[in-house]
Design an enzyme around this catalytic site. Structure first.
Site, short mmCIF file in Angstrom:
data_model
loop_
_atom_site.label_atom_id
_atom_site.label_comp_id
_atom_site.label_asym_id
_atom_site.label_seq_id
_atom_site.Cartn_x
_atom_site.Cartn_y
_atom_site.Cartn_z
N CYS A 186 41.61 21.81 52.30
CA CYS A 186 41.35 20.30 53.13
C CYS A 186 41.35 19.53 52.45
O CYS A 186 41.55 18.04 52.87
CB CYS A 186 40.28 20.44 54.18
SG CYS A 186 40.25 21.97 55.26
N HIS A 242 37.85 13.95 57.07
CA HIS A 242 38.38 15.30 57.27
C HIS A 242 37.77 15.77 58.49
O HIS A 242 36.67 15.53 58.91
CB HIS A 242 38.18 16.17 56.23
CG HIS A 242 38.63 17.61 56.42
ND1 HIS A 242 39.84 18.11 56.79
CD2 HIS A 242 37.98 18.84 56.40
CE1 HIS A 242 39.85 18.99 57.15
NE2 HIS A 242 38.72 19.77 56.81
N ASN A 291 41.46 21.32 63.31
CA ASN A 291 41.42 21.34 61.93
C ASN A 291 42.79 21.52 61.41
O ASN A 291 43.26 22.79 61.34
CB ASN A 291 40.49 22.30 61.14
CG ASN A 291 40.18 22.03 59.81
OD1 ASN A 291 41.13 21.55 59.11
ND2 ASN A 291 39.14 22.72 59.09
N1 ACO Z 1 32.80 31.00 70.88
C1 ACO Z 1 31.57 31.55 71.19
N2 ACO Z 1 30.76 32.12 70.30
C2 ACO Z 1 30.88 32.12 69.11
C3 ACO Z 1 32.37 31.48 68.71
C4 ACO Z 1 33.38 31.00 69.62
N3 ACO Z 1 34.45 30.65 69.33
N4 ACO Z 1 32.42 31.60 67.37
C5 ACO Z 1 31.17 31.84 66.82
N5 ACO Z 1 30.51 32.59 67.77
C6 ACO Z 1 29.23 32.88 67.79
C7 ACO Z 1 28.77 33.50 66.64
O1 ACO Z 1 29.23 34.88 66.66
C8 ACO Z 1 27.32 33.43 66.42
O2 ACO Z 1 26.90 34.41 67.37
P1 ACO Z 1 25.49 35.52 67.00
O3 ACO Z 1 24.36 34.37 66.87
O4 ACO Z 1 25.22 36.15 68.13
O5 ACO Z 1 25.98 35.89 65.66
C9 ACO Z 1 26.95 32.09 67.27
O6 ACO Z 1 28.11 31.78 67.88
C10 ACO Z 1 26.42 31.16 66.07
O7 ACO Z 1 27.58 31.14 65.04
P2 ACO Z 1 27.64 30.20 63.79
O8 ACO Z 1 28.52 30.72 62.93
O9 ACO Z 1 26.12 30.23 63.56
O10 ACO Z 1 27.94 28.87 64.61
P3 ACO Z 1 28.05 27.56 63.94
O11 ACO Z 1 27.22 26.74 64.88
O12 ACO Z 1 27.69 27.44 62.55
O13 ACO Z 1 29.46 27.06 64.12
C11 ACO Z 1 31.55 26.79 62.97
C12 ACO Z 1 30.69 27.84 63.47
C13 ACO Z 1 32.16 25.97 63.87
C14 ACO Z 1 32.86 27.64 62.24
C15 ACO Z 1 30.78 26.03 61.80
O14 ACO Z 1 29.96 26.76 61.04
C16 ACO Z 1 31.71 25.10 60.85
O15 ACO Z 1 32.31 24.08 61.25
N6 ACO Z 1 31.61 25.60 59.45
C17 ACO Z 1 32.36 24.50 58.69
C18 ACO Z 1 33.85 24.74 58.69
C19 ACO Z 1 34.37 23.90 57.61
O16 ACO Z 1 34.19 22.65 57.32
N7 ACO Z 1 35.32 24.16 56.80
C20 ACO Z 1 36.01 23.61 55.89
C21 ACO Z 1 37.12 23.34 56.02
S1 ACO Z 1 38.46 24.37 56.54
C22 ACO Z 1 39.57 24.57 55.00
O17 ACO Z 1 39.36 24.20 53.84
C23 ACO Z 1 40.54 25.32 55.21
#
Ligand code: ACO
Length: 336
Positions: free
Chosen positions: A114, A255, A285
């Protein structure tokens, strides 16, 4: 006197096909409500089969040349930032060079996930500043849907396809242009966000396919924690290094990975949301494309005036992160 590079044109291209959160509800166990509240995303664009990253990038570069009124043969260098190249080699930049007819340009790819566009922008700026090149195109383009697993709800709701591009040229005004960059890498973060298969470590095989290693792997929580801290920190640091604060900037172009990560940066900078360019709701993203896409939309929507201070901030796989500070050099196309 510094020979400064400035952004002399800014364009983007996105596919027409839209994949909404409601469409995803039919594919995996998720809801529109979860995606919107946890990420800020409502829909994303999908390129579809038979077309690749270079096709989107080429459209963005054609639009760039049209906007600036130049022939692609005038381009000296094309830098394409991407993690979804059409192929490992030749470079996607070479395919773009051919598709747009930039016969006199040499071209290469940059991979920094990214952060790829900002890394590429810094590289492109050096060519102009060195006095060796006058027209450098920097593209951020990714067909993220080509490495997205539509059986994995943790990742498939996040990504979309897009391309954005800028043209860099020598600035005639010393105060206008790319002022500063702060770029960082931390390889210890590699394990949290990766494409495991298909490279020299795990060449494509029946086993890599069976393990879904040709799709993005992300430990979202670990990436989130690092991203929310580092993107804010680097945005504050570049302003401090240049004796500015949040109140001096006209626009933050972050980003677009997660609205909650952007929130962290906005709070640290102490700025209002009307100073932040956000389009994650429409595109998700798009990895290397998010910043040039958001910049191009901000410019075309008349949100930037000549002389405005613009701050870029990013965080990506690797880990990689960074910021860039720009004194905007184009007239507002809406007010003209
Ligand atoms: N729908 C419903 N529930 C979901 C989904 C979904 N799409 N995805 C995950 N969940 C569930 C999980 O299974 C978890 O359930 P559990 O508690 O029963 O295990 C719960 O939701 C919470 O999951 P988390 O991973 O804690 O959710 P979080 O609030 O952290 O959000 C996310 C996840 C959106 C991926 C977040 O962590 C994030 O944005 N991370 C950073 C992404 C990023 O910046 N990437 C870098 C750039 S990308 C690149 O360089 C290519």
């Amino acid at each position: 006197m510094v020979r400064r590079a400035y952004i002399s044109a800014s364009s983007h291209w996105v596919p027409e096909k839209v994949l909404t959160n409601f469409d995803l509800e039919k594919l995996v166990d998720t809801t529109d409500e979860w995606i919107r509240t946890r990420t800020g995303i409502e829909e994303r664009r999908i390129l579809g089969a038979g077309k690749a990253t270079s096709d989107m990038a080429a459209e963005a570069v054609k639009a760039l040349c049209k906007q600036r009124g130049i022939d692609p043969k005038e381009i000296d260098v094309i830098v394409v930032a991407t993690v979804t190249p059409d192929m490992f080699f030749p470079s996607t930049a070479n395919l773009v060079q051919e598709k747009v007819g930039a016969k006199n340009a040499w071209s290469f790819d940059v991979a920094a996930a990214c952060s790829g566009f900002l890394f590429g922008l810094n590289i492109g700026a050096q060519f102009v500043q060195a006095g060796t090149h006058n027209k450098v195109v920097v593209v951020g383009a990714d067909k993220m849907t080509s490495i997205t697993n539509y059986r994995d709800r943790n990742t498939c709701v996040l990504f979309g396809d897009a391309a954005g591009a800028v043209l860099l040229e020598p600035s005639e005004d010393d105060d206008i242009g790319l002022l500063d960059f702060m770029l960082h890498s931390d390889g210890s973060g590699a394990e949290y966000l990766m494409l495991k298969g298909g490279g020299s470590l795990n060449p494509a095989s029946l086993e890599t396919i069976a393990n879904d290693w040709h799709f993005i792997y992300q430990d979202g929580k670990s990436v989130f924690k690092f991203a929310v801290t580092k993107m804010a920190e680097v945005a504050v640091n570049i302003l401090e290094r240049n004796n500015y604060s949040g109140k001096d900037i006209k626009m933050l172009i972050p980003h677009q990975a997660n609205l909650r990560i952007i929130d962290g940066t906005v709070k640290r900078l102490g700025i209002d949301y009307d100073k932040v360019m956000i389009n994650i709701n429409k595109y998700g993203n798009t990895t290397a494309a998010t910043i040039p896409l958001a910049l191009s939309e901000a410019y075309q929507q008349g949100k930037l005036d000549k002389g405005d201070l613009v701050l870029f901030a990013t965080f990506g796989g690797g880990f990689t992160w960074g910021s860039g500070l720009v004194r905007w050099g184009l007239d507002n196309p809406v007010k003209k």
